[in-house]
Design a protein around this motif. Structure first.
Motif, PDB file in Angstrom:
ATOM      1  N   UNK A  37      62.608  19.282  73.315  1.00 49.42           N
ATOM      2  CA  UNK A  37      61.983  19.018  74.517  1.00 49.42           C
ATOM      3  C   UNK A  37      61.805  20.118  75.562  1.00 49.42           C
ATOM      4  N   UNK A  38      60.859  20.401  76.045  1.00 55.25           N
ATOM      5  CA  UNK A  38      60.570  21.364  77.066  1.00 55.25           C
ATOM      6  C   UNK A  38      60.088  20.649  78.482  1.00 55.25           C
ATOM      7  N   UNK A  94      64.653  24.201  77.744  1.00 53.52           N
ATOM      8  CA  UNK A  94      64.433  23.571  76.524  1.00 53.52           C
ATOM      9  C   UNK A  94      65.755  22.864  75.825  1.00 53.52           C
ATOM     10  N   UNK A  95      65.560  21.699  75.098  1.00 55.34           N
ATOM     11  CA  UNK A  95      66.768  20.965  74.689  1.00 55.34           C
ATOM     12  C   UNK A  95      66.367  20.497  73.374  1.00 55.34           C
ATOM     13  N   UNK A  96      67.535  20.187  72.822  1.00 53.75           N
ATOM     14  CA  UNK A  96      67.279  19.791  71.235  1.00 53.75           C
ATOM     15  C   UNK A  96      68.110  20.467  70.263  1.00 53.75           C
ATOM     16  N   UNK A  97      67.608  20.323  69.047  1.00 51.31           N
ATOM     17  CA  UNK A  97      68.360  21.046  67.918  1.00 51.31           C
ATOM     18  C   UNK A  97      68.069  22.465  67.633  1.00 51.31           C
ATOM     19  N   UNK A 129      54.984  26.843  80.217  1.00 49.11           N
ATOM     20  CA  UNK A 129      55.795  27.849  79.368  1.00 49.11           C
ATOM     21  C   UNK A 129      55.560  27.824  77.783  1.00 49.11           C
ATOM     22  N   UNK A 130      56.108  28.770  77.173  1.00 51.01           N
ATOM     23  CA  UNK A 130      55.853  28.707  75.718  1.00 51.01           C
ATOM     24  C   UNK A 130      56.917  29.410  75.115  1.00 51.01           C
ATOM     25  N   UNK A 131      57.665  28.900  74.206  1.00 53.92           N
ATOM     26  CA  UNK A 131      58.969  29.332  73.702  1.00 53.92           C
ATOM     27  C   UNK A 131      58.902  29.279  72.195  1.00 53.92           C
ATOM     28  N   UNK A 144      55.547  24.250  73.525  1.00 53.70           N
ATOM     29  CA  UNK A 144      54.770  24.239  74.841  1.00 53.70           C
ATOM     30  C   UNK A 144      55.313  23.366  75.815  1.00 53.70           C
ATOM     31  N   UNK A 145      55.452  23.632  77.142  1.00 55.21           N
ATOM     32  CA  UNK A 145      55.950  22.923  78.235  1.00 55.21           C
ATOM     33  C   UNK A 145      54.793  21.919  78.399  1.00 55.21           C
TER      34      UNK A 145
END
Length: 121
Positions: free
Chosen positions: A3-4, A24-27, A95-97, A111-112
């Motif tokens: 999740x962003x 960002x959060x998650x695995x 945002x893009x990670x 993407x956020x």
């Protein structure tokens, strides 16, 4: 899985400043490139700034000298400091990670949700 969450957008007068953040959060095993893009009404989404995992940055010509991208790897967060804002900076910012998940062999781009920035007097 990931999740962003973006924050920091809003309405600002010309010449003002805003700071965007994206967490960002998650695995997440690792985050490589991080970037900000923007999309103005009737236009395509375009790169604003990117930062590599090593800290190398690149900017769109239109924001050089006014915007600064940075990252906090411990917080899985990327920032965009925007100074000397102009009406033409008005857009939705995304945002893009590039993220490597635990158990995965390659990265994926995330993407956020987008945050509105409006520059107007």
């Amino acid at each position: 899985q990931v999740q962003l969450v973006e924050s920091g957008g809003g309405l600002v007068q010309p010449g003002g400043s805003l700071r965007l953040s994206c967490t960002a959060s998650g695995s997440i095993a690792n985050i490589y490139d991080m970037g900000w893009y923007r999309q103005a009404p009737g236009k395509q989404r375009a790169l604003v700034a990117r930062i590599s995992s090593g800290g190398n940055t690149n900017y769109a010509d239109s924001v050089k000298g006014r915007f600064a991208i940075s990252r906090d790897n411990a917080k899985n967060t990327v920032y965009l400091q925007m100074n000397s804002l102009k009406p033409e900076d008005t857009a939705v910012y995304y945002c893009n990670l590039d993220i490597l998940l635990y158990g995965s062999m390659r990265t994926s781009a995330y993407w956020g949700q987008g945050t509105q920035v409006t520059v107007s007097s």
